[in-house]
Each structure stands twice: as C-alpha cells, then as structure tokens.
Design a protein around this motif. Structure first.
Motif, short mmCIF file in Angstrom:
data_model
loop_
_atom_site.label_atom_id
_atom_site.label_comp_id
_atom_site.label_asym_id
_atom_site.label_seq_id
_atom_site.Cartn_x
_atom_site.Cartn_y
_atom_site.Cartn_z
N LYS A 1 -3.35 3.37 -7.19
CA LYS A 1 -3.89 2.23 -7.94
C LYS A 1 -5.34 2.45 -8.33
N SER B 1 2.16 0.02 -5.47
CA SER B 1 1.66 0.33 -6.82
C SER B 1 2.49 1.37 -7.55
N GLU C 1 -7.10 2.98 -12.15
CA GLU C 1 -8.23 2.13 -12.57
C GLU C 1 -9.46 2.97 -12.90
#
Length: 377
Positions: free
Chosen positions: A92, A269, A96
């Motif tokens: 995750k 995720s 990002e």
C-alpha cells in the motif's frame, strides 16, 4: 558611404526574422520535457520500491534482491544504463509513494488493475496468473468422518432407504402369499424385513430375474422398474463419486461462492482482498503471504485467497523443508492477474522500459528461469 536600397533593407529584415524563428525553434526543442528526459534519464539515480514476494522478489539478506522481477529489472537497467537504489515498503505504501512521486518505480508481484491505473502507470505485463484458493487437507480421521457424515451422502442414503421400502412394500403386497422362495420366513415382521431387503437389492443391484416373481403384476412391475433402477443406480453412483472426491480434497470448498460459509484470509491491500470485498465476502487480512499460510496451517482460517503461482511456489518451497505439509492449492482458478512494473503517471521511462521488457520476455533466459523457479522438487 554605402547606400542601402529599400529592397536590401527588406532582405536583411527577412533574414533576421528567419534566424530569430530558427533560434526560437531550437530553444523550444531543447527545453521540451521529452528531450530533457532523454538527456537526464541516465543521470538520475532512480528510487525503486519493493517488498518480498517469492519467487518474484526474494530478500535473503539486506540489499540483496533476487527473483524473477529483479532478474527482469536488472536486465532493463543494464541495457538502459540506469542507476537505481532500492527501498523496501509494504504494498500500500509503495503504491502511494509512486503515485506521489516519492518513488520512481515499484517492483514486485503487483497486479495491473483499473483502480490502480487511475493513479499510476504500469509497464506491459511481464507475468500472468489467476487467483486461487488454498486450504488445509483433512487428516485421515477427519476424512473418514467427513465421508460418513457428508450431507449429500446422508441425503442419498435416505432416498435409497425410501425407494427400497417402497419397492419392497409393493412386492410384499403382491408376492408374500404366493412366493415361498422370496418370502420364506415364518413371522410377518421377518417377511417385512425380507421385503425391504428385496427392495434394497433391487434398487442397488438392478432388476431381478423376471421369472423370480409368481404374479403377473409382479412381473410387469419388474419390467417397469428395470429401466428406472438402471438410471437411478447410474445417477446415484455419479453423485456419490463426485461428493466423495470433493470431500477428500477440498473441505467442501468448490470455488469462490463457497467462501461465504468459511473463515477466509487474504493479503492486505491485495487484489485478492479487493476481490473478496467486492463480492461481500468477510475475511481477515494479513501483512504477508507467510503470515497467511501460517494462519491457515494453525486453523485460524479455513481458506486463503491469493495469486495461484505464488501460493503454489511458497507452499511447495515450505513443504520441501517439511513445513505446511497439509496445505494445498485447489484446482479452481478465477480472476486473471497481470503483473507489471509500477511507474508514476507520465513517467519519462515508460517507452524504454516497455521496449526492453518485451524484448526480455521473448528471451530463452526468461523462459528457462521461469521453469527453474516453478519446478520445485
């Protein structure tokens, strides 16, 4: 004193304008992002994010990155003369970081999805697999009790008992007074038992000899039941065989639709977790595949969902070391997964990376390495 005519002044003005336009064009080309990117692609040290995902990324010791994905990336980086350093991040956070520009590239077993494409760019796919389900095999005693108390088996036995009682009752009413051969017991209760046994044999073995029966009605019923019992026996055999086989290998989980009824795990995720969420299947999430496998082995969950290639590799690898010996991947695949290299939006490296990626995918080195990694003894 040199005199200039109006025509010569016009000529010099035109020449100056042409030189000015040419100079501006050169400056524009030199200052374009594409040219700048091409000039600087080899000057910058790229920041690459990754996380452990055997056999695609394997980190046995710090700063030692092995596996299929890094084999591919090292080949690309060498051919493009790219310098890079690696930073380990969870999936995750990695996504990002690439989306925000903190990382230039993301490498691991990362599936290309429409949702991720909204924030990121991906290279072409370099590996394709599917989601799969892993379960823990039953012990011999659990297998035995599972067969004995199998719901489908109990239903079938009830149907057979009812059918046998019905057939036996019909023959008893027609034959018990006139057929001493089939009904030889003295008491009525014993003859009723004989009738049930006759019906059970008729249902399970097929029709008796036509001439075993004394009454015309009994013989006609025998002919009619001959067709029915043949089809009945074939159907019961097929259902029982299917039920026993599935009961032995998969704990009654036949596919994603059965996950509603069991405790299920997935990697946080991940696309497998997204799949379960989108299908309203409640599940527990784990930070790594190893944690998932341990949870399954310890009975915390009844099934886990993840990428087929990775589940098979990690389970076989563990079993070669005497661990997770009861875990197995079921032969039901769904939801195709395409792995790609993660890039930021409008990345200046995408064309070069894709070109080298496609070239390497066709190489014998890539094909041989795939066989070596997935052929675990």
């Amino acid at each position: 004193m040199t005199m200039t005519t109006p025509s010569s002044q016009l000529y010099y003005s035109y020449l100056h304008a042409l030189l000015f336009i040419s100079a501006m064009g050169v400056l524009t080309l030199l200052s374009s992002p594409k040219i700048q990117a091409e000039e600087s692609i080899n000057d910058k040290t790229l920041l690459v994010g990754t996380y452990s995902c055997p056999p695609f990324v394997m980190i046995d010791k710090p700063d030692d990155y092995q596996g299929l994905t890094f084999l591919l990336w090292d080949n690309i980086a060498t051919n493009l003369n790219l310098k890079y350093r690696v930073k380990e991040l969870p999936l995750k956070e990695l996504l990002e970081a690439v989306a925000s520009g903190k990382l230039d590239v993301g490498l691991s077993c990362i599936s290309i999805t429409p949702e991720r494409e909204e924030l990121l760019d991906f290279s072409h796919s370099f590996y394709e697999t599917n989601l799969a389900i892993a379960v823990k095999q039953k012990s011999h005693w659990e297998t035995f009790t599972g067969i004995i108390f199998n719901k489908k088996l109990l239903q079938i036995l009830a149907i057979v008992a009812i059918a046998a009682s019905t057939v036996g009752g019909i023959y008893y009413l027609l034959e018990h007074r006139v057929n001493d051969k089939l009904y030889s017991m003295q008491s009525r209760s014993a003859r009723l038992v004989e009738g049930f046994i006759l019906g059970l044999l008729f249902i399970t073995k097929g029709p008796f000899n036509y001439y075993e029966f004394k009454t015309l009605t009994g013989r006609v019923v025998t002919v009619l039941l001959a067709v029915f019992t043949t089809l009945f026996i074939a159907s019961i055999t097929a259902v029982l065989a299917s039920s026993f086989t599935l009961g032995l290998i998969n704990n009654d989980i036949k596919g994603p639709n059965d996950l509603d009824n069991v405790l299920t795990g997935a990697k946080e995720s991940s696309t497998s977790s997204e799949f379960l969420t989108n299908h309203s299947i409640i599940h527990k999430t784990y930070p790594t595949v190893s944690d998932m496998l341990s949870a399954l082995n310890n009975g915390e969950v009844n099934a886990i969902v993840y990428d087929d290639a990775i589940l098979r590799y990690q389970i076989k690898k563990a079993q070669s070391k005497g661990v997770f010996e009861q875990l197995q991947v079921l032969p039901y695949q769904f939801e195709k997964q395409n792995y790609g290299i993660v890039l930021g939006e409008n990345s200046p490296y995408d064309e070069e990376i894709n070109r080298e990626l496609l070239q390497f995918r066709k190489s014998n080195q890539w094909k041989k390495t795939l066989i070596e990694y997935f052929k675990i003894k």
